[in-house]
Motif scaffolding. Structure first.
Motif, PDB file in Angstrom:
ATOM      1  N   SER A  93       0.831  -1.207   0.000  1.00  0.00           N
ATOM      2  CA  SER A  93       0.000   0.000   0.000  1.00  0.00           C
ATOM      3  C   SER A  93       0.865   1.257   0.000  1.00  0.00           C
ATOM      4  CB  SER A  93      -0.895  -0.016   1.218  1.00  0.00           C
ATOM      5  OG  SER A  93      -0.102  -0.216   2.371  1.00  0.00           O
ATOM      6  N   ALA A  95       2.443   2.869   1.874  1.00  0.00           N
ATOM      7  CA  ALA A  95       2.707   3.270   3.254  1.00  0.00           C
ATOM      8  C   ALA A  95       3.531   4.534   3.359  1.00  0.00           C
ATOM      9  CB  ALA A  95       3.383   2.124   4.027  1.00  0.00           C
ATOM     10  N   LEU A  96       3.245   5.494   2.483  1.00  0.00           N
ATOM     11  CA  LEU A  96       3.916   6.784   2.629  1.00  0.00           C
ATOM     12  C   LEU A  96       3.281   7.526   3.796  1.00  0.00           C
ATOM     13  CD1 LEU A  96       4.171   7.837  -1.104  1.00  0.00           C
ATOM     14  CD2 LEU A  96       5.845   6.667   0.316  1.00  0.00           C
ATOM     15  N   LEU A  97       4.073   8.369   4.456  1.00  0.00           N
ATOM     16  CA  LEU A  97       3.540   9.107   5.588  1.00  0.00           C
ATOM     17  C   LEU A  97       2.737  10.279   5.039  1.00  0.00           C
ATOM     18  CD1 LEU A  97       6.787   9.025   7.736  1.00  0.00           C
ATOM     19  CD2 LEU A  97       4.944   7.356   7.630  1.00  0.00           C
ATOM     20  N   PRO A  98       1.415  10.250   5.218  1.00  0.00           N
ATOM     21  CA  PRO A  98       0.565  11.196   4.482  1.00  0.00           C
ATOM     22  C   PRO A  98       0.711  12.642   4.953  1.00  0.00           C
ATOM     23  CG  PRO A  98      -0.751   9.836   5.946  1.00  0.00           C
ATOM     24  CD  PRO A  98       0.640   9.313   6.017  1.00  0.00           C
ATOM     25  N   HIS A  99       1.277  12.843   6.144  1.00  0.00           N
ATOM     26  CA  HIS A  99       1.386  14.212   6.638  1.00  0.00           C
ATOM     27  C   HIS A  99       2.725  14.849   6.255  1.00  0.00           C
ATOM     28  CE1 HIS A  99       2.937  11.352   9.457  1.00  0.00           C
ATOM     29  NE2 HIS A  99       3.495  12.262  10.195  1.00  0.00           N
ATOM     30  N   TYR A 100       3.567  14.111   5.522  1.00  0.00           N
ATOM     31  CA  TYR A 100       4.845  14.650   5.074  1.00  0.00           C
ATOM     32  C   TYR A 100       4.838  14.822   3.558  1.00  0.00           C
ATOM     33  CZ  TYR A 100       7.043  13.419   9.571  1.00  0.00           C
ATOM     34  OH  TYR A 100       7.385  13.333  10.884  1.00  0.00           O
ATOM     35  N   ASN A 105       9.352  12.414   3.474  1.00  0.00           N
ATOM     36  CA  ASN A 105       9.181  10.969   3.439  1.00  0.00           C
ATOM     37  C   ASN A 105      10.497  10.258   3.160  1.00  0.00           C
ATOM     38  OD1 ASN A 105       6.558   9.345   3.596  1.00  0.00           O
ATOM     39  ND2 ASN A 105       5.891  11.284   2.701  1.00  0.00           N
ATOM     40  N   TYR A 108      13.099  10.663   5.949  1.00  0.00           N
ATOM     41  CA  TYR A 108      12.738  10.186   7.284  1.00  0.00           C
ATOM     42  C   TYR A 108      13.806   9.283   7.899  1.00  0.00           C
ATOM     43  CZ  TYR A 108       9.715   8.385  11.013  1.00  0.00           C
ATOM     44  OH  TYR A 108       9.180   8.039  12.227  1.00  0.00           O
ATOM     45  N   GLY A 109      14.191   8.255   7.132  1.00  0.00           N
ATOM     46  CA  GLY A 109      15.176   7.309   7.651  1.00  0.00           C
ATOM     47  C   GLY A 109      16.537   7.959   7.867  1.00  0.00           C
ATOM     48  N   ASN A 142      -0.428  12.801  -1.654  1.00  0.00           N
ATOM     49  CA  ASN A 142      -1.706  12.569  -2.345  1.00  0.00           C
ATOM     50  C   ASN A 142      -1.791  13.315  -3.680  1.00  0.00           C
ATOM     51  OD1 ASN A 142      -1.905  15.088  -1.275  1.00  0.00           O
ATOM     52  ND2 ASN A 142      -3.924  14.813  -0.355  1.00  0.00           N
ATOM     53  N   GLN A 149       3.816   7.168  -6.345  1.00  0.00           N
ATOM     54  CA  GLN A 149       3.886   6.888  -4.911  1.00  0.00           C
ATOM     55  C   GLN A 149       4.783   5.683  -4.651  1.00  0.00           C
ATOM     56  OE1 GLN A 149       0.305   6.942  -2.552  1.00  0.00           O
ATOM     57  NE2 GLN A 149      -0.741   8.228  -4.028  1.00  0.00           N
ATOM     58  N   ARG A 156      12.559   5.832  -0.711  1.00  0.00           N
ATOM     59  CA  ARG A 156      12.670   5.921   0.738  1.00  0.00           C
ATOM     60  C   ARG A 156      13.387   4.705   1.308  1.00  0.00           C
ATOM     61  NH1 ARG A 156       7.130   5.809   4.086  1.00  0.00           N
ATOM     62  NH2 ARG A 156       7.125   3.711   3.224  1.00  0.00           N
TER      63      ARG A 156
END
Lengths: 353, 570
Positions: A93, A95-100, A105, A108-109, A142, A149, A156
């Protein structure tokens, strides 16, 4: 690009789940031994419920094996939490962080690894270029298409330079055309990055197209580990033969080394270690035979249908129903239902189980 | 087959995460000490006397005729209120989901009705009931010229509770009805069924478990309700008020404990049925999402009577609420309708209004963020993590929902007045503001946790897994991924908990000491005394505070909520 390519080894790995309906325990994965070479692209392939995703999630650390030990680059990792393992996963899915946004994204790591902001910036830019998303840093997730995506998810995972890259059916949410182009893309990026990859899919053509090796699983058990070529031409058993491509099984008797008999007719066939006199099933791929007015085995056409690329036949041979696909039918004789025909086998196509 | 290895590996993984471990341990301790222990002590109290384990205390309590009467009273009210609230809730929900509402005005009415129980203190309707229909009631005395109407007792409680609780049923059933796939009903219509037939044979059976669910929720609320029976019950005592009087009037702590156990037993039983039987069933039959928009009923013979019925009821409820501020502005309610500010002046000059509001406000404001954060942490652990104590944490935090405030209050008195198990440990907590804050937290925790859990279930598990996989530990995952994604739920948890705390009374009234003045306790006191002007003045300011908080929440949600920036793909 990766610091160090790491291999993965599974030793006697089992995972037990409880069936929610009957309340009974069952093996989701049973006594699995695998050796994944550093830098190779390996696919776990099988129908749903075969244990492939469970195996992947055990490598990632989301599930703990009930028996056995998992090694990553030679180190046992059973007791490590997912965040301490040198793996990165690409999820079905995304699994991206939707608020970033895209940058955050991908970064992040790297931020978790407390890297210098300038270094992070250039690494993110590089990796976005590799997956073909240059300059998209500030978009929100989005605002991207499904394919884009999935590229972000791949970027990522790649950017933290993991020892092993894990893919959990990453293309199954994309439409058919995009799936085909993305799998070529994934293969290219994996080779460029020179990274070990474990890929889960139920789509056999995807597995064939992308992997160095396929691991075919069924009901928690590994049926065969082989190159795509070997798995197609030399399947270990009926399950593999049937799952990879289409297959006809014709009952036969071994009469000599590399010689079998069907309906009293002797045919050349790879028999391997089967002993003379034993019963066997010969595997025939639909494109491995053609129809003619005379030839090896006689039969009756029960179904004939034009499919564009090929003419699809069902031919009754004794009590076997054999499916034949004749490619490029335009210049060939077309047989109709009820016609008496002979099957002719291409050189080296029959393989006995 | 042994699953021992995975279990031990999971344990090791858990131990490798010290923040997570500490959080779990602290949570378990908190829940045990402040929810389980007070309830356990009630059991101990009511079963253990000087001569060991005994049922004497129960026998004695059951021998009290007023207690036996209280049980039947409570159950009678509970059943009636449960049934009527469910029916009215169904009417409202049906009209909203199925009927074309013609005007913005009526839509507004519906919205207001659904919001009122959230913002209003639980006993406001009792006040206005007395002021409208009581001996000096405007309607009874001035419009109908009835001078000796008594609103106190069974019907008073039943009407007030129904009006207070039916909006909850309305909201629950609205959700259910919206989930019915319209094509089911269209198929029945298509095969020739009339609208009534469709409702009886398709819609009604589908929502039957949901109706049972709404009934039980209301039933539990009703029998746990303390404030309304206190104000409008008169001599008609319910369990909650009887227990209160047993401890404050008769000083019979053991007896009160035994009574509390009986009340708790009833609510727990209902809660179990509701939670484990009906809730599962009602979602099982209606798991599907509506595939299309529903064709709304426009047939006038249906819409007009239904809309009129709902509007009339809604306006009636709203009038009752409006009555309260007016009660605070008239010189003598029912006799002298000159406007005055004397009640407000009295509140602030004579009755330490400022301190009262400050105390209530500050205590609630302290407990709100604690509750919100705690419930988000619990929801995260319950939905996203696997560990041994998970079942315990989920069960106990949900259990708090079934515990009536009065029962919790008695439990705290018995459990902490002499320290834990009478040892003096934590005794210093008793009588402080801290214990009030803890009670506020415990009382609001289940609602917050519930909303947190449902918000988290919407979020794909792999989003957190991806962060975890890239190297974040549980704490970081929670702070950088989970919390931002459920910001809305956190905010609403914050405000809901604030509002619930500032309007709470049942548990608090038993624990509050003279050093803290709380609005609700004051309202109760003045209403008991018959000083409705002052009670109304207090209540008016309280409603303003709560309504203001909800407005602020909606504003915050609008500007900072996740829904604006991010769209969730399921």
């Amino acid at each position: 690009m990766a610091k160090e390519k790491k291999g993965v080894r599974l030793e006697h790995i089992s995972k037990i789940y409880k069936d929610p309906k009957s309340g009974k325990d069952f093996y989701a994965v049973q006594d699995t031994n695998l050796e994944i070479e550093p830098g190779s692209f390996v696919t776990l392939l099988g129908p749903s419920g075969c244990g492939k995703t469970t195996t992947l999630r055990m490598i990632a650390g989301f599930e703990s094996p009930d028996e056995g030990e998992i090694y990553l680059g030679g180190e046992p990792i059973n007791a490590l939490t997912p965040n301490k393992r040198d793996t990165a996963m690409v999820f079905q899915s995304y699994a991206l962080l939707p608020h970033y946004n895209i940058f955050d994204n991908v970064a992040y790591g790297l931020k978790l690894r407390k890297m210098d902001p300038e270094v992070i910036k250039s690494k993110v830019a590089d990796i976005l270029a590799l997956v073909g998303l240059e300059g998209m840093e500030n978009r929100m997730t989005n605002q991207l298409s499904g394919g884009q995506q999935q590229r972000v998810a791949l970027a990522r995972a790649l950017v933290i330079e993991p020892g092993v890259l894990l893919f959990d059916e990453p293309l199954s949410n994309l439409d058919a055309k995009l799936r085909v182009s993305m799998r070529t893309e994934i293969r290219r990026i994996q080779q460029e990055a020179g990274i070990t990859a474990v890929y889960v899919t139920h789509d056999q053509s995807e597995a064939m197209a992308i992997s160095d090796k396929v691991i075919i699983m069924n009901k928690g058990i590994v049926e065969q580990v082989a190159t795509p070529h070997e798995a197609y031409y030399y399947p270990k058993n009926e399950f593999v033969a049937d799952f990879i491509g289409e297959a006809n099984f014709i009952e036969a008797t071994v009469v000599a080394q590399d010689m079998v008999q069907v309906d009293g007719v002797n045919l050349k066939c790879t028999t391997g270690t089967l002993s003379t006199g034993s019963c066997c099933d010969i595997v025939l791929r639909p494109e491995g035979a053609f129809l003619a007015d005379e030839g090896d085995l006689s039969g009756l056409v029960e179904y004939s249908c034009f499919m564009g690329a090929y003419q699809d036949y069902h031919v009754r041979v004794g009590h076997n129903l054999v499916k034949i696909q004749e490619y490029n039918p335009k210049n060939k004789k077309i047989y109709n239902v009820g016609d008496k025909v002979f099957l002719n086998f291409e050189e080296n196509t029959l393989y006995a189980l | 087959m042994a699953k021992s290895q995975s279990a031990s590996l999971e344990r090791k993984k858990l131990l490798a995460d010290p923040i997570l471990c500490t959080t779990i341990v602290l949570l378990v301790v908190f829940l045990t000490v402040f929810i389980l222990y007070p309830l356990a002590i009630l059991l101990v109290d009511s079963f253990v006397s000087d001569n060991g384990i005994t049922t004497d205390i129960f026998k004695r309590v059951m021998g009290l005729s007023n207690f036996r009467r209280a049980i039947t009273n409570t159950l009678k009210v509970g059943f009636l209120v449960g049934i009527i609230s469910t029916l009215i809730g169904l009417l409202f929900a049906y009209v909203e989901v199925y009927v074309k509402l013609r005007t913005r005005f009526i839509e507004g009415l519906f919205k207001l009705v659904s919001m009122l129980p959230v913002v209003s203190p639980p006993f406001v309707l009792s006040l206005s009931m007395i002021m409208l229909f009581g001996k000096a009631g405007i309607i009874t005395r001035f419009l109908l010229k009835i001078y000796d109407n008594s609103v106190y007792g069974f019907w008073g409680i039943a009407i007030v509770q129904t009006l207070t609780f039916f909006p909850v049923c309305y909201m629950m059933l609205k959700g259910l009805l919206k989930n019915i796939d319209p094509s089911l009903e269209e198929a029945a219509r298509d095969m020739g069924a009339s609208r009534l037939k469709v409702f009886m044979t398709v819609t009604f059976p589908l929502i039957l478990p949901g109706l049972g669910n709404a009934f039980l929720v209301t039933f539990i609320e009703s029998i746990a309700d303390f404030a309304n029976p206190m104000i409008i019950g008169g001599s008609y005592d319910t369990l909650a008020t009887t227990i209160y009087l047993q401890i404050t009037g008769a000083y019979d702590k053991q007896g009160a404990a035994a009574m509390a156990v009986v009340l708790l037993g009833i609510t727990l039983l209902m809660f179990m049925v509701q939670k484990y039987y009906l809730e599962a069933k009602s979602t099982a039959t209606l798991s599907g999402k509506a595939s299309r928009e529903r064709m709304l009923i426009t047939d006038k013979s249906v819409t007009v009577p239904l809309t009129i019925a709902c509007s009339a009821l809604a306006i009636f409820v709203i009038v009752m609420y409006i009555c309260v501020p007016f009660g605070a502005l008239f010189k003598t309610w029912g006799y002298d309708f000159h406007l005055t500010t004397k009640w407000f002046e009295q509140v602030f000059v004579r009755y330490k209004g400022l301190k009262t509001f400050k105390d209530s406000f500050v205590l609630s404001l302290i407990s709100a963020p604690i509750t919100a954060l705690l419930s988000m942490i619990i929801s995260y652990l319950v939905v996203k993590r696997k560990f041994k104590a998970k079942g315990f944490i989920e069960a106990v935090s949900m259990l708090a929902m079934a515990v009536p405030g009065t029962v919790l209050g008695i439990g705290y008195i018995r459990g902490f007045a002499g320290g834990i198990f009478g040892t003096g440990i934590l005794q210093s907590l008793y009588g402080t503001g801290a214990i009030l804050v803890i009670v506020f937290v415990v009382r609001s925790l289940p609602t917050g946790t519930r909303s947190g859990i449902s918000a988290l279930r919407q979020i794909d598990k792999s989003i957190e897994e991806s962060a975890y996989d890239m190297g974040a530990d549980s704490f970081r995952v929670f702070m950088t991924v989970t919390l931002p994604l459920i910001k809305d739920s956190f905010l609403s948890g914050f405000i809901t908990s604030f509002v619930r705390s500032i309007t709470a009374i049942s548990a608090i009234i038993l624990l509050v000491t003279p050093s803290y003045l709380l609005i609700t306790v004051q309202i109760n006191e003045f209403a008991e005394k018959g000083s409705y002007g002052i009670a109304c003045a207090f209540a008016t300011i309280l409603i303003m505070i709560t309504y203001g908080s909800v407005l602020i929440m909606n504003l915050l949600m609008k500007y900072f909520g996740t829904s604006k920036k991010v769209k969730f793909d399921e």
